[in-house]
Design a protein around this motif. Structure first.
Motif, mmCIF file in Angstrom:
data_model
loop_
_atom_site.group_PDB
_atom_site.id
_atom_site.type_symbol
_atom_site.label_atom_id
_atom_site.label_comp_id
_atom_site.label_asym_id
_atom_site.label_seq_id
_atom_site.Cartn_x
_atom_site.Cartn_y
_atom_site.Cartn_z
ATOM 1 N N GLY A 1 -13.693 -16.672 -2.056
ATOM 2 C CA GLY A 1 -13.798 -15.140 -1.851
ATOM 3 C C GLY A 1 -13.751 -13.961 -0.938
ATOM 4 N N ALA A 2 -12.743 -14.122 0.469
ATOM 5 C CA ALA A 2 -12.448 -13.685 1.113
ATOM 6 C C ALA A 2 -10.352 -13.024 1.727
ATOM 7 N N THR A 3 -10.532 -12.209 1.526
ATOM 8 C CA THR A 3 -8.885 -11.841 1.932
ATOM 9 C C THR A 3 -8.908 -11.373 3.580
ATOM 10 N N ARG A 4 -7.633 -11.573 3.887
ATOM 11 C CA ARG A 4 -7.513 -11.263 5.488
ATOM 12 C C ARG A 4 -6.086 -10.872 5.302
ATOM 13 N N PRO A 5 -5.965 -10.071 6.003
ATOM 14 C CA PRO A 5 -4.096 -9.507 6.264
ATOM 15 C C PRO A 5 -3.681 -10.230 7.572
ATOM 16 N N ILE A 6 -2.350 -10.868 7.636
ATOM 17 C CA ILE A 6 -2.079 -12.074 8.110
ATOM 18 C C ILE A 6 -0.719 -10.776 9.368
ATOM 19 N N GLY A 7 0.062 -9.897 8.625
ATOM 20 C CA GLY A 7 0.263 -9.079 9.440
ATOM 21 C C GLY A 7 1.675 -8.242 8.632
ATOM 22 N N TRP A 8 2.342 -6.875 8.851
ATOM 23 C CA TRP A 8 2.347 -6.550 8.577
ATOM 24 C C TRP A 8 4.481 -5.826 8.922
ATOM 25 N N LEU A 9 4.464 -5.109 7.693
ATOM 26 C CA LEU A 9 6.453 -4.396 7.700
ATOM 27 C C LEU A 9 6.823 -3.237 6.791
ATOM 28 N N ARG A 10 6.949 -2.968 8.333
ATOM 29 C CA ARG A 10 7.790 -1.094 7.641
ATOM 30 C C ARG A 10 9.032 -0.778 7.263
ATOM 31 N N PHE A 11 9.753 -1.013 6.178
ATOM 32 C CA PHE A 11 11.360 -0.181 6.390
ATOM 33 C C PHE A 11 11.559 1.358 6.608
ATOM 34 N N SER A 12 12.879 0.920 6.697
ATOM 35 C CA SER A 12 13.504 2.632 6.061
ATOM 36 C C SER A 12 13.098 3.306 5.197
ATOM 37 N N PRO B 1 12.109 2.132 0.772
ATOM 38 C CA PRO B 1 11.280 1.505 -0.143
ATOM 39 C C PRO B 1 12.712 0.028 -0.390
ATOM 40 N N PRO B 2 12.161 -1.487 -0.618
ATOM 41 C CA PRO B 2 12.747 -2.202 -0.685
ATOM 42 C C PRO B 2 12.901 -2.426 -1.994
ATOM 43 N N SER B 3 13.699 -3.326 -2.369
ATOM 44 C CA SER B 3 13.886 -4.355 -3.735
ATOM 45 C C SER B 3 12.510 -5.785 -3.262
ATOM 46 N N ARG B 4 11.062 -4.948 -4.024
ATOM 47 C CA ARG B 4 9.911 -6.506 -3.982
ATOM 48 C C ARG B 4 10.605 -7.780 -4.109
ATOM 49 N N GLU B 5 11.674 -7.553 -5.168
ATOM 50 C CA GLU B 5 12.736 -9.318 -5.050
ATOM 51 C C GLU B 5 13.376 -9.475 -3.871
ATOM 52 N N ALA B 6 13.057 -8.969 -3.237
ATOM 53 C CA ALA B 6 14.112 -9.178 -1.942
ATOM 54 C C ALA B 6 13.177 -9.933 -0.871
ATOM 55 N N PRO C 1 0.762 -0.966 0.294
ATOM 56 C CA PRO C 1 -0.216 -0.214 -0.261
ATOM 57 C C PRO C 1 1.146 1.055 -0.209
ATOM 58 N N GLU C 2 2.142 0.941 0.152
ATOM 59 C CA GLU C 2 3.041 2.257 0.244
ATOM 60 C C GLU C 2 4.367 1.737 -0.071
ATOM 61 N N PRO C 3 5.232 2.353 -0.434
ATOM 62 C CA PRO C 3 6.357 2.293 -0.347
ATOM 63 C C PRO C 3 7.558 1.293 0.306
ATOM 64 N N THR C 4 7.178 1.801 1.602
ATOM 65 C CA THR C 4 8.176 0.867 2.084
ATOM 66 C C THR C 4 6.682 0.608 3.752
ATOM 67 N N LEU C 5 6.166 -0.079 3.165
ATOM 68 C CA LEU C 5 5.022 -0.695 4.000
ATOM 69 C C LEU C 5 4.159 -2.198 3.548
ATOM 70 N N ALA C 6 4.535 -2.980 4.124
ATOM 71 C CA ALA C 6 4.078 -4.424 2.961
ATOM 72 C C ALA C 6 3.502 -5.148 4.279
ATOM 73 N N GLU C 7 2.133 -5.248 2.982
ATOM 74 C CA GLU C 7 1.168 -6.688 4.541
ATOM 75 C C GLU C 7 1.311 -8.187 3.987
ATOM 76 N N VAL C 8 1.324 -8.961 4.851
ATOM 77 C CA VAL C 8 0.755 -9.400 3.765
ATOM 78 C C VAL C 8 -1.106 -10.903 4.279
ATOM 79 N N ARG C 9 -0.640 -11.022 2.929
ATOM 80 C CA ARG C 9 -2.405 -11.582 2.715
ATOM 81 C C ARG C 9 -2.737 -12.807 2.155
ATOM 82 N N ALA C 10 -4.333 -12.845 3.039
ATOM 83 C CA ALA C 10 -4.191 -14.597 2.441
ATOM 84 C C ALA C 10 -5.281 -14.501 1.698
#
Length: 470
Positions: A445-456, A458-463, A383-392
């Motif tokens: 059909g449902a989606t649920r957040p599992i967790g989030w990570l904030r980076f200092s 923007p990381p390489s998304r492939e990493a 949702p943001e360059p430095t915010l990753a959300e893990v979603r199922a």
């Protein structure tokens, strides 16, 4: 038409045989709640048009403590505007076998369905989806007094009970018509003693006399198929609904029978077809919570009710209808079935908030006879360059169990946390999200957040890589 003529026609049909049929079956659904809560109204308004017919509980009669009690359901008729056809159900509670002239003690025999009564209940000849615990608990003080033609009494003869049922049947039909609903049929939902079927037929004669212009349908138990009086009973009605669910009492917490055994159901369907009368098969969408004592005997069960206190050391288990098994049975009946099997009757309409019934997506797949399976994916969203959300996300047609552990490897985050019942466990270069005990399966059909990570930065998304473990 006289009863003798009806029986003659039934015998002729049996001799000719019902033939075979294939192709999609019509589907109807039962709205069994006595309280039309906002959730019930929402489900009916949204889903009634998905079925070929909707049968609604209109009233219930019981003799729990001797005197007759009558509960008239305040049906929200306007919510049925989208229904293609509407049937009315009159549910009849257990009636004293001694009042059935031909019934004998223990006349039900083995394999009788079971139902819960109030709260935590003992188990007898009961069928849960049609006597919901929640209804009895919530509505016990809301029973409307019977009308002037239905007086209460400490005891009641078989004939008087039949007259009262006939009067109530005429009343609920008139109420529906006054509300602008033209019912397609009246359905009697009664688990009569097998040895009392001839006496039950006399009740039906009284009802037919009071409501002569409406088709009369009854529910039927598999144990009735062997009864000599059953052919005569179904010869006097327009159709019957064969109940093939909730027929085996559990023997222990680790020996739960299926709610509906497809192989048994198919055998019963073929035996019912041999009678040559129009019939339907009732299949389940619901589930139970069952409580077992330390010695393994069944204390009771609940259905759709809020969680209730059980005695100490009670083992609680859930028993649910298997959507994959029911979908396979529907597919089999679509390919080949008796010609007089008219439709599938589903017990019951799923209601929002009922954790023991199928989701809409699962139910739709089952009615098509399509394969039912989850399709779970766990991935990152940014949702943001430095915010990753893990979603199922579950793109399948059945509930999906969420993974026990989700691992995120890559750059070390500034902060992270679990969500939706997951907890965080950080290690060097790895963020772990561990599933908690309260995490529930993910609906189709449902989606649920599992967790989030904030980076200092923007990381390489492939990493940043996500992996899961059961």
């Amino acid at each position: 038409m006289t009863r003798a003529l009806l029986l003659t026609l039934a015998a002729a049909l049996t001799a000719c045989g019902p033939g075979r049929a294939s192709g999609p079956l019509p589907h109807e659904v039962y709205v069994w709640q006595r309280a039309w809560t906002p959730a019930v109204r929402e489900a009916v308004a949204a889903r009634a048009g998905d079925f070929d017919a909707v049968t609604v509980l209109a009233a219930e009669v019981g003799w729990e403590r001797g005197p007759r009690t009558v509960a008239r359901v305040d049906v929200a008729w306007d919510q049925l505007a989208g229904a293609r056809a509407v049937g009315l159900a009159l549910r009849v509670g257990p009636f004293d076998r001694a009042s059935f002239p031909s019934a004998r003690p223990a006349s039900h025999g083995p394999g009788v369905p079971f139902r819960p009564g109030n709260g935590v209940v003992s188990v007898g000849p009961l069928r849960s989806p049609r006597l919901p615990t929640a209804d009895f608990v919530v509505l016990r003080d809301q029973l409307r007094p019977p009308g002037p033609d239905l007086p209460l009494g400490a005891t009641e003869s078989h004939a008087a009970a039949g007259d009262a049922l006939a009067a109530l049947a005429a009343e609920v039909v008139a109420a529906a018509r006054a509300a602008g609903v033209q019912p397609r049929e009246l359905q009697l939902d009664f688990d009569a003693p097998t040895a009392g079927l001839a006496d039950y037929a006399r009740w039906l004669d009284r009802i037919h006399a009071r409501v002569p212009d409406l088709p009369l349908v009854i529910t039927a138990l598999p144990t009735w198929l062997d009864a000599p009086a059953f052919a005569a009973l179904v010869g006097g009605v327009d159709a019957f609904v064969l109940q093939v669910h909730s027929v085996t009492r559990p023997t222990g917490p680790d020996a739960l029978p299926p709610l509906c055994d497809p192989a048994l159901a198919r055998r019963w369907i073929e035996r019912a077809a041999a009678l040559g009368r129009p019939f339907r098969v009732a299949l389940p969408t619901y589930g139970y919570r069952l409580g077992f004592a330390p010695d393994g005997h069944l204390l009771g069960l609940t259905a759709e009710a809020p969680a209730r206190p059980w005695p100490p050391d009670t083992t609680v288990r859930e028993l649910r209808a298997d959507p994959a098994a029911m979908a396979a049975l529907v597919a089999e009946l679509t390919r080949d079935r008796p010609g007089n099997l008219e439709r599938v009757s589903w017990y019951r309409l799923p209601i929002p908030g009922d954790a023991l019934v199928w989701s809409d997506a699962t139910f739709a797949a089952v009615r098509r006879g399509a394969p039912v399976a989850p399709a779970l994916a766990v991935a990152l969203a940014w949702p943001e360059p430095t915010l990753a959300e893990v979603r199922a996300t579950n793109a399948g047609t059945a509930d999906a169990a969420l993974p026990g552990t989700v691992r995120v490897t890559g750059p070390t985050p500034l902060a992270s946390d679990g969500q939706s019942g997951y907890t965080r466990a950080d290690t060097l270069a790895v963020t772990l999200f561990e599933r908690g005990p309260a995490v529930t399966p993910l609906a189709p059909g449902a989606t649920r957040p599992i967790g989030w990570l904030r980076f200092s930065t923007p990381p390489s998304r492939e990493a940043v890589v996500v992996t899961v473990a059961p």
